[in-house]
Design an enzyme around this catalytic site. Structure first.
Site, PDB file in Angstrom:
ATOM      1  N   ASP A  16      30.780 -48.631 -61.521  1.00  0.00           N
ATOM      2  CA  ASP A  16      30.586 -49.358 -60.267  1.00  0.00           C
ATOM      3  C   ASP A  16      29.251 -50.093 -60.284  1.00  0.00           C
ATOM      4  O   ASP A  16      28.562 -50.137 -61.309  1.00  0.00           O
ATOM      5  CB  ASP A  16      30.692 -48.403 -59.076  1.00  0.00           C
ATOM      6  CG  ASP A  16      29.642 -47.291 -59.091  1.00  0.00           C
ATOM      7  OD1 ASP A  16      28.626 -47.415 -59.818  1.00  0.00           O
ATOM      8  OD2 ASP A  16      29.836 -46.302 -58.371  1.00  0.00           O
ATOM      9  N   ALA A  17      28.860 -50.626 -59.151  1.00  0.00           N
ATOM     10  CA  ALA A  17      27.617 -51.403 -59.062  1.00  0.00           C
ATOM     11  C   ALA A  17      26.379 -50.556 -59.337  1.00  0.00           C
ATOM     12  O   ALA A  17      25.325 -51.092 -59.670  1.00  0.00           O
ATOM     13  CB  ALA A  17      27.513 -52.043 -57.676  1.00  0.00           C
TER      14      ALA A  17
END
Length: 140
Positions: A16-17
């Site tokens: 994810d980010a």
């Protein structure tokens, strides 16, 4: 008790980010582990499906312990936790290369007709498979 192991390289697309493995990907790895366990015991889920039988998830439990990141390798350990003629509970541990537990969980599956979703007895329809699971649990 038989425990299957499967190595999974963490791919960039699975993060994810924040740079850690997105939580839903652990469920994919549970499936990879379950498929490997079935294969290690000499069976094939696709063969089950070709006979008009499927094994859907009816319950799922997941607990996250430590993050995995891109470039690491996950070790997926899978075993048969519980078995009845109608359902199977698989248990999973996902570890990092250092042996730290990153995720634990279990999934409960029933065996049903593909067209009707009516339950069938796993032990009756696939007796060899059922017996292999009993042995894998140490119940022979």
């Amino acid at each position: 008790m038989f425990i299957s192991e499967k190595l999974v390289e963490v791919r960039y697309v699975e993060t994810d980010a924040m740079g850690v493995v997105y939580h839903a990907n652990y469920l994919v790895w549970f499936e990879i582990g379950r498929t490997q366990l079935i294969k290690d015991l000499g069976f094939n889920y696709a063969e089950m499906e070709s006979q008009g039988v499927i094994s859907p998830v009816i319950d799922l439990n997941v607990s996250y312990k430590k993050s995995l990141r891109y470039g690491q390798t996950a070790i997926v350990k899978t075993k048969v936790k519980s078995l009845t003629p109608l359902k199977v509970i698989y248990e999973y541990e996902i570890l990092n290369e250092e042996g730290d537990i990153c995720c634990i969980g279990n999934s409960t599956h029933v065996v049903v007709h593909k067209e009707t979703f009516r339950p069938i007895k796993f032990k009756k329809v696939f007796p060899d498979w059922y017996e292999a699971y009993e042995k894998a649990m140490g119940q022979d």
